[in-house]
Design an enzyme around this catalytic site. Structure first.
Site, PDB file in Angstrom:
ATOM      1  N   ASP A  51      28.532 -44.213  28.013  1.00  0.00           N
ATOM      2  CA  ASP A  51      27.957 -45.386  28.851  1.00  0.00           C
ATOM      3  C   ASP A  51      28.325 -46.764  28.214  1.00  0.00           C
ATOM      4  O   ASP A  51      29.120 -46.752  27.133  1.00  0.00           O
ATOM      5  CB  ASP A  51      26.353 -45.381  28.846  1.00  0.00           C
ATOM      6  CG  ASP A  51      25.849 -44.516  29.961  1.00  0.00           C
ATOM      7  OD1 ASP A  51      26.311 -44.002  30.851  1.00  0.00           O
ATOM      8  OD2 ASP A  51      24.736 -44.103  29.536  1.00  0.00           O
ATOM      9  N   TYR A 109      25.782 -35.544  19.514  1.00  0.00           N
ATOM     10  CA  TYR A 109      25.346 -36.957  19.282  1.00  0.00           C
ATOM     11  C   TYR A 109      24.498 -37.284  18.122  1.00  0.00           C
ATOM     12  O   TYR A 109      23.711 -36.597  17.761  1.00  0.00           O
ATOM     13  CB  TYR A 109      24.808 -37.599  20.760  1.00  0.00           C
ATOM     14  CG  TYR A 109      25.683 -37.544  21.924  1.00  0.00           C
ATOM     15  CD1 TYR A 109      26.020 -38.831  22.172  1.00  0.00           C
ATOM     16  CD2 TYR A 109      25.742 -36.729  23.097  1.00  0.00           C
ATOM     17  CE1 TYR A 109      27.117 -38.864  23.578  1.00  0.00           C
ATOM     18  CE2 TYR A 109      26.519 -36.766  23.961  1.00  0.00           C
ATOM     19  CZ  TYR A 109      26.987 -38.054  24.119  1.00  0.00           C
ATOM     20  OH  TYR A 109      27.911 -38.297  25.500  1.00  0.00           O
TER      21      TYR A 109
END
Length: 250
Positions: A51, A109
């Protein structure tokens, strides 16, 4: 020949990985530089799309290339043309049907929290002043491994066929002057990690209980989960593939 390209980027200046009509993306910048240097239109397919504002310490993309030089020399030339916030590291020859997105078996992540004001974390971590109970946050994080449907953490109105994800590990650690959340899964939904972090921070601040997290996951309702934390603290750190996709001569 098909290659996997390993690279990284600092996401502040970009509207994510994926090319968009009216916003600058990492894909657009990289494809333009590749196409200029190789003198033909190059299309890159990445392991996933990050994003706006999210960073990638390790991203992988594939492309079909006829390299006019040694890969090491092309890496050097690409990095001299790419902006400072994007770096290419290597080209890995793979089988002709290898796919950077569909062949990935794990993605990892990190999310960084800065508990004290630190100008060096201004664009790289989320500054949160509230004290956190890491033991409760880790207890809640361990619940993630007991579920596979994470619709409650998915961006609303996302066009996906399934909300199923196999989370393999998730937990918080204190490292020097930051608090780090690490999570690994076979796949992630849009906005999923930031929504998970926001929910676990609610646990750490005493706003909800560990048991509430279980209720939130079972509800499949995004409105019941925590807010999405800022993108600047999120990093894609690893993408793993099976050895079978590597191209081995002979």
């Amino acid at each position: 020949m098909r290659y996997f390209i390993v690279f990284s980027y600092f996401g502040k200046s970009y509207h994510g990985w994926q090319r968009q009509p009216n916003a600058l993306s990492v894909q657009e910048v990289m494809e333009d530089v590749f196409s200029t240097l190789l003198r033909k239109q190059i299309s890159l397919t990445a392991a996933g799309r990050t994003d706006t504002g999210v960073h990638a310490r390790k991203m992988v993309a594939h492309a079909d290339l006829d390299l006019p030089e040694q890969p090491e020399e092309l890496v050097r030339r690409l990095n001299s043309f790419l902006p400072e916030d994007i770096a290419v590291y290597s080209f890995i020859p793979v089988k002709e049907d290898a796919h950077a997105r569909f062949d990935a078996i794990e993605r990892s992540y990190e999310y960084w929290i800065s508990p004290k004001k630190n100008p060096f974390y201004m664009d790289t971590a989320y500054h949160l002043r509230s004290p956190l109970e890491l033991s409760k946050m880790n207890e809640a994080a361990s619940l993630l491994l007991r579920f596979d449907d994470f619709e409650c953490f998915s961006k609303s109105n996302t066009d996906v066929k399934t909300f199923l994800c196999d989370i393999k590990s998730a937990g918080w650690v204190e490292e020097e002057d930051r608090i780090v959340f690490r999570i690994t899964a076979d796949r992630f939904l849009r906005n999923m990690v930031r929504a998970i972090v926001g929910t676990l921070l609610d646990v750490g601040q005493g706003k909800i209980s560990v048991a509430d997290v279980k209720t939130i996951i079972k509800s499949k309702d995004r409105s019941k989960a925590g807010v999405s934390v800022p993108a600047k603290g999120l990093y894609l750190t690893e993408v793993k593939y099976p050895d079978r996709i590597l191209k081995i001569d002979g």
